[in-house]
Scaffold this active site. Sequence first.
Site, mmCIF file in Angstrom:
data_model
loop_
_atom_site.group_PDB
_atom_site.id
_atom_site.type_symbol
_atom_site.label_atom_id
_atom_site.label_comp_id
_atom_site.label_asym_id
_atom_site.label_seq_id
_atom_site.Cartn_x
_atom_site.Cartn_y
_atom_site.Cartn_z
ATOM 1 N N LYS A 8 -15.554 -1.438 3.762
ATOM 2 C CA LYS A 8 -14.961 -1.782 2.473
ATOM 3 C C LYS A 8 -16.088 -2.308 1.594
ATOM 4 O O LYS A 8 -16.591 -3.420 1.845
ATOM 5 C CB LYS A 8 -13.906 -2.868 2.659
ATOM 6 C CG LYS A 8 -12.654 -2.428 3.432
ATOM 7 C CD LYS A 8 -11.821 -3.655 3.773
ATOM 8 C CE LYS A 8 -10.404 -3.304 4.207
ATOM 9 N NZ LYS A 8 -9.692 -4.495 4.730
ATOM 10 N N GLU A 37 0.819 -1.215 0.000
ATOM 11 C CA GLU A 37 0.000 0.000 0.000
ATOM 12 C C GLU A 37 0.850 1.261 0.000
ATOM 13 O O GLU A 37 0.357 2.353 0.274
ATOM 14 C CB GLU A 37 -0.959 -0.001 1.200
ATOM 15 C CG GLU A 37 -1.967 -1.129 1.127
ATOM 16 C CD GLU A 37 -3.079 -1.004 2.157
ATOM 17 O OE1 GLU A 37 -3.400 0.116 2.573
ATOM 18 O OE2 GLU A 37 -3.631 -2.041 2.541
HETATM 19 P P1 PGA Z 1 -6.559 -5.965 2.722
HETATM 20 O O1 PGA Z 1 -5.919 -5.049 3.847
HETATM 21 O O2 PGA Z 1 -7.164 -5.093 1.684
HETATM 22 O O3 PGA Z 1 -5.398 -6.775 2.220
HETATM 23 O O4 PGA Z 1 -7.595 -6.824 3.406
HETATM 24 C C1 PGA Z 1 -6.462 -3.848 4.268
HETATM 25 C C2 PGA Z 1 -6.810 -3.869 5.741
HETATM 26 O O5 PGA Z 1 -6.659 -4.910 6.401
HETATM 27 O O6 PGA Z 1 -7.270 -2.863 6.268
HETATM 28 ZN ZN ZN Z 2 -7.601 -4.165 8.300
#
Ligand code: PGA
Ligand code: ZN
Length: 424
Positions: A338, A206
């Site tokens: 998300k 990221e």
């Molecule tokens: P991921 O990580 O998109 O790989 O699940 C992001 C998070 O855990 O916040």
């Molecule tokens: Zn997370």
Amino acid sequence: MTEARIQQVIGRRVWDSRGRPTVEAEIRLDNGASGRAIAPAGASTGTNEAVELRDGGAALGGFGVGRAVANVNGEIAAALHSMPIADQEAIDRRLIELDGTANKARLGANALIAVSMAALQAAAAARGQPVWRVLSEVDAATLPMPMVQMFGGGAHAGRRVDIQDFLIVPVGAGSFDEALETAARVYRAAGEIMAARGRLRGVADEGGWWPEFASNAEALDTLVEAIERAQFAVGQQVGIAIDVAASQFRDGGRYRLSADGIELETPALIELLVGWCLRYPIVSVEDPVAEDDDDGMAAFTAAVGERVQVIGDDYLVTSAERITTAAFRGACNAVLLKPNQAGTITETKAALDTARAAGWHTVVSARSGETEDVTIVHLAVGWNAGQLKVGSFARSERMAKWNEGLRIEAALGPAATFSGWRRR
Ligand code: PGA
Ligand code: ZN
């Protein structure tokens, strides 16, 4: 109100920030307007999140999206044809019913979220308005507080350290623009410190600096140093957030912190984290224990929840139902939202509404696998979510999102309000 209807739904294979295939959906309307969106992908996914459809097999590491794309062009396109674009809930309901599974496994959550977000984009285009403005008719538009990754870790950095995200929160910033400048300065300072120690090894998934540390706590110490080096008051102007993503290093009934050479039972892990909350200016902790440990989540929240934001990500998987249960148990006091964990925009909004009704704070979040898609920034502003987490201050799939926030802030002009740290 527009009467525009869906004429065409197109799915195509595009590529994400890890170089893996993902699904793009484009929706064309009978009035000539169109919208487009791309599904993101997680690496440290929660067990209970909506399931993406991958082709499996040897090609592309099994990550192919041929079947998901075919579902968009086939079944989904047929089912959505001539539906009014203004009715997002009806579109999402049809997607959910068409899939027919509890976890979106049949058509694929990657297919569904791309189409659901494309519908939102198309609805905004039909009205000649940005998405955030269409959404903010119900909630006031407010720029979110950014939560910005400085060091990657866990599944995003080859498990070099165990904790997945070391982030900062510019709690003293007075605007979104100022918050981003703060992030830029601390990110740069952190890189300078790593370089001076001969530990600069590029960036993690990221965009956070690669965590070349001897222990998890050393990452926290370095973060404090970086805040000081960037000339901010530690705690007052810049706080620290961590995403423990504890499910990722649970081994049997214990937590194996490889960077520290220790194995802990749940109470000892909680004690360690509570100790960090006392020793460091930590304002937010995500997934402190494993995703199925209700008692651990409740115990940690009871210990620090008055002062510290406790976020459920893998634990809640953007599910209104799981948020309701967690709120009842006193596990967490905030949710990570998300959209691809839920599978549709409508279900993501339901999760936000449920969290808000419980008095929780809400954080709209990207995934570790991202693209140039900026829809989530519009969700954060239009829904007045309060906080936004999209990764670090490098790599264009991250910067596209921060920059979109700046454009929205500019478009709002003097009317722009900034959420600040956990204010409502
Ligand atoms: P991921 O990580 O998109 O790989 O699940 C992001 C998070 O855990 O916040
Ligand atoms: Zn997370």
